[in-house]
Scaffold this motif. Sequence first.
Motif, PDB file in Angstrom:
ATOM      1  N   THR A  16       0.827  -1.170   0.000  1.00  0.00           N
ATOM      2  CA  THR A  16       0.000   0.000   0.000  1.00  0.00           C
ATOM      3  C   THR A  16       0.864   1.222   0.000  1.00  0.00           C
ATOM      4  OG1 THR A  16      -1.657  -1.144   1.222  1.00  0.00           O
ATOM      5  CG2 THR A  16      -1.759   1.228   1.247  1.00  0.00           C
ATOM      6  N   LEU A  17       0.648   2.064  -0.955  1.00  0.00           N
ATOM      7  CA  LEU A  17       1.446   3.265  -1.070  1.00  0.00           C
ATOM      8  C   LEU A  17       0.615   4.436  -0.605  1.00  0.00           C
ATOM      9  CD1 LEU A  17       4.099   4.494  -2.322  1.00  0.00           C
ATOM     10  CD2 LEU A  17       2.527   5.274  -4.016  1.00  0.00           C
ATOM     11  N   LEU A  18       1.078   5.171   0.391  1.00  0.00           N
ATOM     12  CA  LEU A  18       0.348   6.304   0.927  1.00  0.00           C
ATOM     13  C   LEU A  18       1.137   7.570   0.677  1.00  0.00           C
ATOM     14  CD1 LEU A  18      -0.566   4.643   4.285  1.00  0.00           C
ATOM     15  CD2 LEU A  18      -1.901   4.728   2.193  1.00  0.00           C
ATOM     16  N   VAL A  19       0.478   8.575   0.142  1.00  0.00           N
ATOM     17  CA  VAL A  19       1.176   9.799  -0.228  1.00  0.00           C
ATOM     18  C   VAL A  19       0.604  10.967   0.545  1.00  0.00           C
ATOM     19  CG1 VAL A  19       1.785  11.316  -2.121  1.00  0.00           C
ATOM     20  CG2 VAL A  19       1.520   8.886  -2.523  1.00  0.00           C
ATOM     21  N   GLY A  20       1.459  11.733   1.210  1.00  0.00           N
ATOM     22  CA  GLY A  20       1.008  12.875   1.979  1.00  0.00           C
ATOM     23  C   GLY A  20       1.324  14.177   1.272  1.00  0.00           C
ATOM     24  N   VAL A 301      16.034 -21.666   2.973  1.00  0.00           N
ATOM     25  CA  VAL A 301      15.238 -22.103   4.123  1.00  0.00           C
ATOM     26  C   VAL A 301      14.649 -23.466   3.768  1.00  0.00           C
ATOM     27  CG1 VAL A 301      13.316 -21.569   5.661  1.00  0.00           C
ATOM     28  CG2 VAL A 301      14.702 -19.707   4.704  1.00  0.00           C
ATOM     29  N   ASP A 302      15.178 -24.522   4.377  1.00  0.00           N
ATOM     30  CA  ASP A 302      14.734 -25.871   4.017  1.00  0.00           C
ATOM     31  C   ASP A 302      13.878 -26.528   5.093  1.00  0.00           C
ATOM     32  OD1 ASP A 302      16.619 -26.367   5.950  1.00  0.00           O
ATOM     33  OD2 ASP A 302      18.015 -27.425   4.630  1.00  0.00           O
ATOM     34  N   ASN A 303      13.443 -25.736   6.087  1.00  0.00           N
ATOM     35  CA  ASN A 303      12.618 -26.301   7.157  1.00  0.00           C
ATOM     36  C   ASN A 303      11.290 -25.562   7.293  1.00  0.00           C
ATOM     37  OD1 ASN A 303      13.749 -23.909   8.158  1.00  0.00           O
ATOM     38  ND2 ASN A 303      13.812 -24.656  10.261  1.00  0.00           N
ATOM     39  N   VAL A 304      10.761 -25.081   6.167  1.00  0.00           N
ATOM     40  CA  VAL A 304       9.504 -24.337   6.198  1.00  0.00           C
ATOM     41  C   VAL A 304       8.476 -25.035   5.323  1.00  0.00           C
ATOM     42  CG1 VAL A 304      10.026 -22.805   4.245  1.00  0.00           C
ATOM     43  CG2 VAL A 304       8.509 -22.011   6.068  1.00  0.00           C
ATOM     44  N   ALA A 305       7.212 -25.005   5.748  1.00  0.00           N
ATOM     45  CA  ALA A 305       6.136 -25.667   5.007  1.00  0.00           C
ATOM     46  C   ALA A 305       4.887 -24.790   4.994  1.00  0.00           C
ATOM     47  CB  ALA A 305       5.802 -27.022   5.641  1.00  0.00           C
ATOM     48  N   PHE A 306       4.179 -24.828   3.876  1.00  0.00           N
ATOM     49  CA  PHE A 306       2.922 -24.084   3.719  1.00  0.00           C
ATOM     50  C   PHE A 306       1.833 -24.722   4.573  1.00  0.00           C
ATOM     51  CE2 PHE A 306      -1.194 -23.678   1.604  1.00  0.00           C
ATOM     52  CZ  PHE A 306      -1.269 -22.327   1.303  1.00  0.00           C
ATOM     53  N   ILE A 307       1.104 -23.881   5.307  1.00  0.00           N
ATOM     54  CA  ILE A 307      -0.022 -24.361   6.105  1.00  0.00           C
ATOM     55  C   ILE A 307      -1.349 -23.848   5.566  1.00  0.00           C
ATOM     56  CG2 ILE A 307      -1.108 -24.272   8.393  1.00  0.00           C
ATOM     57  CD1 ILE A 307       1.669 -24.406   9.605  1.00  0.00           C
ATOM     58  N   GLY A 308      -1.384 -22.615   5.080  1.00  0.00           N
ATOM     59  CA  GLY A 308      -2.639 -22.129   4.516  1.00  0.00           C
ATOM     60  C   GLY A 308      -2.563 -20.697   4.035  1.00  0.00           C
ATOM     61  N   HIS A 309      -3.465 -20.370   3.114  1.00  0.00           N
ATOM     62  CA  HIS A 309      -3.630 -18.991   2.642  1.00  0.00           C
ATOM     63  C   HIS A 309      -4.311 -18.179   3.730  1.00  0.00           C
ATOM     64  CE1 HIS A 309      -6.610 -16.098   0.950  1.00  0.00           C
ATOM     65  NE2 HIS A 309      -5.562 -15.680   0.278  1.00  0.00           N
ATOM     66  N   ILE A 310      -3.922 -16.918   3.840  1.00  0.00           N
ATOM     67  CA  ILE A 310      -4.535 -16.056   4.849  1.00  0.00           C
ATOM     68  C   ILE A 310      -5.465 -15.027   4.201  1.00  0.00           C
ATOM     69  CG2 ILE A 310      -4.148 -14.530   6.802  1.00  0.00           C
ATOM     70  CD1 ILE A 310      -1.373 -15.754   7.115  1.00  0.00           C
ATOM     71  N   TYR A 311      -4.920 -14.165   3.352  1.00  0.00           N
ATOM     72  CA  TYR A 311      -5.757 -13.138   2.723  1.00  0.00           C
ATOM     73  C   TYR A 311      -5.031 -12.523   1.537  1.00  0.00           C
ATOM     74  CZ  TYR A 311      -2.926  -9.479   4.927  1.00  0.00           C
ATOM     75  OH  TYR A 311      -1.892  -8.658   5.315  1.00  0.00           O
ATOM     76  N   PRO A 312      -5.762 -11.865   0.632  1.00  0.00           N
ATOM     77  CA  PRO A 312      -5.117 -11.184  -0.488  1.00  0.00           C
ATOM     78  C   PRO A 312      -4.556  -9.840  -0.040  1.00  0.00           C
ATOM     79  CG  PRO A 312      -7.474 -10.891  -0.629  1.00  0.00           C
ATOM     80  CD  PRO A 312      -7.224 -11.796   0.548  1.00  0.00           C
ATOM     81  N   GLU A 313      -3.380  -9.536  -0.519  1.00  0.00           N
ATOM     82  CA  GLU A 313      -2.771  -8.234  -0.275  1.00  0.00           C
ATOM     83  C   GLU A 313      -2.555  -7.575  -1.630  1.00  0.00           C
ATOM     84  OE1 GLU A 313       0.318  -7.913   2.734  1.00  0.00           O
ATOM     85  OE2 GLU A 313       0.305 -10.090   2.820  1.00  0.00           O
ATOM     86  N   VAL A 314      -2.992  -6.348  -1.755  1.00  0.00           N
ATOM     87  CA  VAL A 314      -2.975  -5.655  -3.041  1.00  0.00           C
ATOM     88  C   VAL A 314      -2.120  -4.404  -2.941  1.00  0.00           C
ATOM     89  CG1 VAL A 314      -4.407  -4.618  -4.837  1.00  0.00           C
ATOM     90  CG2 VAL A 314      -5.319  -6.477  -3.437  1.00  0.00           C
ATOM     91  N   ILE A 315      -1.237  -4.214  -3.903  1.00  0.00           N
ATOM     92  CA  ILE A 315      -0.439  -2.983  -3.901  1.00  0.00           C
ATOM     93  C   ILE A 315      -1.357  -1.827  -4.236  1.00  0.00           C
ATOM     94  CG2 ILE A 315       1.380  -1.696  -5.070  1.00  0.00           C
ATOM     95  CD1 ILE A 315       2.974  -4.182  -5.294  1.00  0.00           C
ATOM     96  N   GLN A 316      -1.509  -0.947  -3.269  1.00  0.00           N
ATOM     97  CA  GLN A 316      -2.380   0.213  -3.417  1.00  0.00           C
ATOM     98  C   GLN A 316      -1.558   1.485  -3.302  1.00  0.00           C
ATOM     99  OE1 GLN A 316      -5.951  -0.521  -0.702  1.00  0.00           O
ATOM    100  NE2 GLN A 316      -4.558  -2.205  -0.236  1.00  0.00           N
ATOM    101  N   ILE A 317      -1.867   2.458  -4.115  1.00  0.00           N
ATOM    102  CA  ILE A 317      -1.169   3.741  -4.074  1.00  0.00           C
ATOM    103  C   ILE A 317      -2.190   4.790  -3.666  1.00  0.00           C
ATOM    104  CG2 ILE A 317       0.144   5.455  -5.367  1.00  0.00           C
ATOM    105  CD1 ILE A 317       0.946   3.206  -7.275  1.00  0.00           C
TER     106      ILE A 317
END
Length: 333
Positions: A16-20, A301-317
Amino acid sequence: MKPTFPLAMVGLAAGTLLVGCGDDAASKPNIAIGPPASTTQNVSQLILDAYGIGEDAYSTYQEGFGAALDGVQDGNIDVSIGILGLPSGSIENLQAASGDARLIGLSDAAIDYLETHSAYRRFTIPAGSYAFQEEDVDTVTAYAVLVGSTDTIGEELGYELARLMHEHAEENTHAQSAFMTLENALNGSEGLPIHPGAKRYYEEQGLTVTNPVAELGDIEEKREFILGTGSQGGTYYPLGGEMATIWNRYLDEQNFTNIETGASIENLVSIRDGRMDLGMTVHAPAQDAVAGQGEFEGAQVDNVAFIGHIYPEVIQIVSREGSDFTSFDDLVN
């Protein structure tokens, strides 16, 4: 016309891109690129590279989401790039405080660059996603996923973690928990080994799992487990806290504590080095970690495993209506 993907069908990482509004429009903009060693910094650099913006065109601030948003609101930071969910409560708070938030889309050329050089893919933020948003906005998206250590998360625990995060998602009060559905469960798993416990749960629910199955190590018997999240101003920390609360509610033999971190890369490194049991991460750096490439070249990293999807993250400006900044094209030399 660019394709619009329903949010329920997507699960990636929302930068997320926030511009002030700076006081001196002629000065170089102050850009908060995210905490050190974070995926946010990688996304920030990709965006700047996509537009051909050199380091001499802006001043860099390595701020967490909360501090960056404070800077945007008071005008000390002109641009803050973060990885947040959609809709982002932080952006809604900025609008509530300033009354002049404005989404800005990425150019087609920038989106093409990001698709070519990363795992991010084109995404359209539908009009009305925020109360102030009147038109569709083109950008890109990725997936936030939960991964676990194959040294400390045994098969039964992996099964229960996956089951509880889906079957009790309605008890999670965070807005992004709405995306923890079986329909989305395997989003972001491409290129990642899946935890055998999670695989068993998903197959029991009728899903087809084609990922390689992670090999578990000599599982350490323990009661206390650490979940790495992100900064308190972002999405990972509060959402991870809700997830930990649900696990603690239903798993009597274990206790889960969510901690504030620099997010994806720090979480993956901490799992690798045995300092963390679970981590929230964008799927792209997780792929790099498993493959030993990108930030993880020579440090796989050879000791990591997928457990589940959490949520979509969208690049926002996000800009403010009173700001001279309307596009990254404004910074191109």
